[in-house]
Design an enzyme around this catalytic site. Structure first.
Site, mmCIF file in Angstrom:
data_model
loop_
_atom_site.group_PDB
_atom_site.id
_atom_site.type_symbol
_atom_site.label_atom_id
_atom_site.label_comp_id
_atom_site.label_asym_id
_atom_site.label_seq_id
_atom_site.Cartn_x
_atom_site.Cartn_y
_atom_site.Cartn_z
ATOM 1 N N CYS A 185 -1.586 1.043 7.341
ATOM 2 C CA CYS A 185 -3.032 0.778 7.449
ATOM 3 C C CYS A 185 -3.464 -0.481 6.685
ATOM 4 O O CYS A 185 -3.806 -1.494 7.291
ATOM 5 C CB CYS A 185 -3.845 1.967 6.944
ATOM 6 S SG CYS A 185 -3.603 3.470 7.916
ATOM 7 N N ARG A 186 -3.450 -0.415 5.353
ATOM 8 C CA ARG A 186 -4.063 -1.495 4.555
ATOM 9 C C ARG A 186 -3.177 -2.719 4.368
ATOM 10 O O ARG A 186 -3.635 -3.848 4.597
ATOM 11 C CB ARG A 186 -4.473 -0.952 3.177
ATOM 12 C CG ARG A 186 -5.561 0.081 3.251
ATOM 13 C CD ARG A 186 -5.708 0.820 1.923
ATOM 14 N NE ARG A 186 -4.519 1.607 1.637
ATOM 15 C CZ ARG A 186 -4.256 2.212 0.488
ATOM 16 N NH1 ARG A 186 -5.118 2.103 -0.513
ATOM 17 N NH2 ARG A 186 -3.163 2.919 0.322
ATOM 18 N N SER A 187 -1.930 -2.533 3.915
ATOM 19 C CA SER A 187 -1.121 -3.731 3.634
ATOM 20 C C SER A 187 -0.730 -4.496 4.905
ATOM 21 O O SER A 187 -0.689 -5.738 4.869
ATOM 22 C CB SER A 187 0.092 -3.423 2.743
ATOM 23 O OG SER A 187 0.980 -2.520 3.350
ATOM 24 N N ASN A 223 2.212 1.589 4.330
ATOM 25 C CA ASN A 223 2.505 0.329 5.053
ATOM 26 C C ASN A 223 2.181 0.428 6.539
ATOM 27 O O ASN A 223 2.860 -0.191 7.375
ATOM 28 C CB ASN A 223 3.969 -0.119 4.840
ATOM 29 C CG ASN A 223 4.253 -1.562 5.249
ATOM 30 O OD1 ASN A 223 5.343 -1.884 5.699
ATOM 31 N ND2 ASN A 223 3.286 -2.443 5.115
ATOM 32 N N ASP A 277 -8.480 3.856 1.476
ATOM 33 C CA ASP A 277 -7.422 4.066 2.465
ATOM 34 C C ASP A 277 -8.013 4.650 3.755
ATOM 35 O O ASP A 277 -8.432 5.809 3.781
ATOM 36 C CB ASP A 277 -6.383 5.027 1.878
ATOM 37 C CG ASP A 277 -5.125 5.064 2.721
ATOM 38 O OD1 ASP A 277 -5.179 4.625 3.889
ATOM 39 O OD2 ASP A 277 -4.092 5.515 2.209
ATOM 40 N N CYS A 332 0.868 -1.181 0.000
ATOM 41 C CA CYS A 332 0.000 0.000 0.000
ATOM 42 C C CYS A 332 0.905 1.232 0.000
ATOM 43 O O CYS A 332 2.096 1.118 -0.314
ATOM 44 C CB CYS A 332 -0.989 -0.018 1.163
ATOM 45 S SG CYS A 332 -0.241 0.089 2.806
HETATM 46 P P1 4NP Z 1 -1.814 3.000 3.949
HETATM 47 O O1 4NP Z 1 -2.357 4.413 4.447
HETATM 48 O O2 4NP Z 1 -1.227 3.207 2.558
HETATM 49 O O3 4NP Z 1 -3.012 2.119 3.904
HETATM 50 O O4 4NP Z 1 -0.788 2.555 4.967
HETATM 51 C C1 4NP Z 1 -1.554 5.564 4.510
HETATM 52 C C2 4NP Z 1 -0.814 5.802 5.642
HETATM 53 C C3 4NP Z 1 -0.056 6.951 5.736
HETATM 54 C C4 4NP Z 1 -0.046 7.860 4.681
HETATM 55 C C5 4NP Z 1 -0.795 7.616 3.549
HETATM 56 C C6 4NP Z 1 -1.535 6.459 3.454
HETATM 57 N N1 4NP Z 1 0.693 9.064 4.792
HETATM 58 O O5 4NP Z 1 0.596 9.911 3.884
HETATM 59 O O6 4NP Z 1 1.443 9.237 5.769
#
Ligand code: 4NP
Length: 159
Positions: free
Chosen positions: A13-15, A11, A125, A8
């Protein structure tokens, strides 16, 4: 050994959720020795951090372990090391293809592509939506279907 890497953006939340859910499914089926499961992000903001509180809370409520999981950034070498690279959304796919123009052995797919008539083509997300329940619902379904796909591909005799 089947090597599966979930991808994702951050790294956190989703993955990591998909990694934990997929590992849980594989363990329930007793196939943990057949799989190497990991996750990584396209961005570097959260390197070394545990999963996001929302992901942790959701997994804890379901008794799904995320022990030892820490955010890391994808390494281009992952495209050679892993057999399956499973992206959460189209942006991840585009970013993965932009990492290298060389053809690698890995099969690069979106998680939701394994789900017939999926409600979403991309896993939303929850870092932005705040809806970890809905993301979990999609991730869980995607992981089940991914598991079925891999088992029928690798462990069942083809007729
Ligand atoms: P993820 O979500 O891709 O599902 O882990 C996010 C977590 C942090 C950020 C973006 C997406 N960020 O911009 O910090």
């Amino acid at each position: 050994m089947i090597n599966v890497l979930f991808i994702c953006l951050g790294n956190i939340c989703r993955s990591p959720m998909a990694e934990a859910v997929f590992r849980h499914i594989v363990q329930e089926k007793g196939l943990q020795r057949q799989f190497h499961i990991d996750s990584a992000g396209m961005g570097s903001w959260h390197i070394g951090n545990p999963p996001h509180k929302g992901t942790r809370k959701k997994l804890e409520s379901l008794n799904i372990s995320y022990e030892g999981q820490k955010a890391r950034r994808i390494d281009p070498k992952d495209l050679d090391k892993f057999d399956y690279i499973i992206a959460m959304d189209q942006q991840n796919m585009d970013d993965l293809y932009a990492l290298s123009t060389v053809t690698h052995g890995a099969e690069i797919r979106k998680l939701m592509d394994f789900v017939e008539d999926a409600k979403e083509k991309n896993v939303p997300d929850p870092y932005f939506t705040k809806n970890f329940d809905y993301t979990y619902e999609l991730v869980q379904k995607g992981c089940e279907k991914l598991y079925d796909y891999l088992v029928s591909k690798h462990f069942k005799e083809k007729k």
